[in-house]
Design a protein around this motif. Sequence first.
Motif, mmCIF file in Angstrom:
data_model
loop_
_atom_site.group_PDB
_atom_site.id
_atom_site.type_symbol
_atom_site.label_atom_id
_atom_site.label_comp_id
_atom_site.label_asym_id
_atom_site.label_seq_id
_atom_site.Cartn_x
_atom_site.Cartn_y
_atom_site.Cartn_z
ATOM 1 N N UNK A 1 -3.931 10.412 -2.930
ATOM 2 C CA UNK A 1 -4.469 11.279 -3.935
ATOM 3 C C UNK A 1 -5.555 12.326 -3.351
ATOM 4 N N UNK A 2 -6.572 11.644 -2.657
ATOM 5 C CA UNK A 2 -7.741 12.646 -2.312
ATOM 6 C C UNK A 2 -7.039 13.686 -1.278
ATOM 7 N N UNK A 3 -6.033 13.580 -0.527
ATOM 8 C CA UNK A 3 -5.445 14.426 0.505
ATOM 9 C C UNK A 3 -4.910 15.523 -0.342
ATOM 10 N N UNK A 4 -4.190 14.862 -1.288
ATOM 11 C CA UNK A 4 -3.250 15.930 -2.288
ATOM 12 C C UNK A 4 -4.484 16.827 -3.087
ATOM 13 N N UNK A 5 -5.625 16.180 -3.418
ATOM 14 C CA UNK A 5 -6.665 16.990 -4.197
ATOM 15 C C UNK A 5 -7.286 17.976 -3.324
ATOM 16 N N UNK A 6 -7.467 17.564 -1.854
ATOM 17 C CA UNK A 6 -7.951 18.672 -0.925
ATOM 18 C C UNK A 6 -6.908 19.741 -0.754
ATOM 19 N N UNK A 7 -5.570 19.430 -0.313
ATOM 20 C CA UNK A 7 -4.574 20.300 -0.127
ATOM 21 C C UNK A 7 -4.385 21.378 -1.264
ATOM 22 N N UNK A 8 -4.266 20.715 -2.658
ATOM 23 C CA UNK A 8 -3.871 21.670 -3.754
ATOM 24 C C UNK A 8 -4.558 21.492 -5.011
ATOM 25 N N UNK A 9 -5.144 20.229 -5.480
ATOM 26 C CA UNK A 9 -5.367 20.197 -6.914
ATOM 27 C C UNK A 9 -7.026 20.300 -6.976
ATOM 28 N N UNK A 10 -7.623 21.010 -6.210
ATOM 29 C CA UNK A 10 -9.043 21.435 -6.656
ATOM 30 C C UNK A 10 -9.838 20.025 -6.571
ATOM 31 N N UNK A 11 -9.722 19.222 -5.463
ATOM 32 C CA UNK A 11 -10.491 18.174 -4.868
ATOM 33 C C UNK A 11 -10.217 17.075 -6.094
ATOM 34 N N UNK B 1 0.836 -1.125 0.061
ATOM 35 C CA UNK B 1 -0.069 0.190 0.061
ATOM 36 C C UNK B 1 0.783 1.305 -0.058
ATOM 37 N N UNK B 2 1.869 1.433 0.840
ATOM 38 C CA UNK B 2 2.588 2.675 0.977
ATOM 39 C C UNK B 2 3.702 2.730 0.004
ATOM 40 N N UNK B 3 4.002 1.762 -0.608
ATOM 41 C CA UNK B 3 5.052 1.727 -1.728
ATOM 42 C C UNK B 3 4.438 2.170 -3.120
ATOM 43 N N UNK B 4 2.891 1.962 -3.211
ATOM 44 C CA UNK B 4 2.476 2.188 -4.435
ATOM 45 C C UNK B 4 1.335 3.225 -4.053
ATOM 46 N N UNK B 5 1.566 4.135 -3.143
ATOM 47 C CA UNK B 5 0.656 5.194 -2.688
ATOM 48 C C UNK B 5 0.743 6.524 -3.621
ATOM 49 N N UNK B 6 1.828 6.734 -4.128
ATOM 50 C CA UNK B 6 1.967 8.049 -4.698
ATOM 51 C C UNK B 6 2.603 9.022 -3.947
ATOM 52 N N UNK B 7 2.571 8.948 -2.519
ATOM 53 C CA UNK B 7 3.150 9.603 -1.681
ATOM 54 C C UNK B 7 4.623 10.396 -1.798
#
Length: 323
Positions: A274-284, A243-249
């Motif tokens: 991805x959802x957290x990145x969307x909330x933080x930066x990428x317009x959801x 999970x963490x290796x493929x998370x994209x984090x």
Amino acid sequence: MTGTRAVIGPVITVLTVGLAFISMFLAAFHTPSAHRLPVAVAASDQAAALFDVKAQRLAPEAFQIERYPDEASARSAVEHRDAYAAYLLDDGRPKLLYAGANGPAVTALVTPLAALPNGDGHKTPVEDVLPLSSDDSRGLSVFYASFGLVLAGFLFGQVTYQVAPRLSFNQRVLSLGLFAVLGGLATTLIACTAFGAIPGSFFGIFAIVTLLAGAVGSATVALIRTFGAVGAPLSSIFMLIVGNATSGGVLPPSFLPSWLQPLAFVMPSGVGVRALDGLAYFHHDGLGSGVVILSAWIAACVGVLYALDRIAASTGVVHAANR
């Protein structure tokens, strides 16, 4: 467990988990390279074709050029993470847009596109349309927050069966819910309020991290309930390692080997990041799919627990009746 089994069993289990960690992370990151990273281009057919040729020469197979009708749509693609950079030549003057929020690795890959010769001898201007938060200079806060929550979810699933193996279904689901809500609240307070490392809506981030904690915790509980003692190492391999290796984090999924990329869109860690990145930066970006997929994980795993408890109860009734 005694004798030879007691001596060899822990060695095999721990080495299996450790070697799985080494193999998975080396497979994902030993030579990370982008695979067809989308780049938006708003330019004439001739200029777009020329830019494509030059980009492929700069980094073969790293970029996938996608045409957009104008600057506004290309800019929107970068801001919504449909593209990782945008080359604009609408008015004859080139410009390169990128999102620093994608992290230093993506920035280092796409910004050299501005140095490609454009025919007029001038350097192409570069604009960061979504810079990282000043409190998250390397863009790793989302990954570390999610990693910690996934680790906590795994530990919850393991400890709950060690401390209280005979909890009823309702009690176990209540315990899981308390863990997810309290873990989500604590993580959001630490990451957003204490450090300011993840910008965005407090309640939106709280909702996603709560669902992420619930998904990993319920998956671990379901694996242990299904496979017994073997369920804990299975959960550590699938939830923690894969999970963490493929998370994209650490790097976007486009940098993963092709056989690992699909996991980023179904595993709780990847969906949550991805959802957290969307909330933080990428317009959801990824928020809707994140809520649906994480909720589906929770519902499926709780459903497994319910079914197994019902089967166990029915078996117990039959055994009691046959005595």
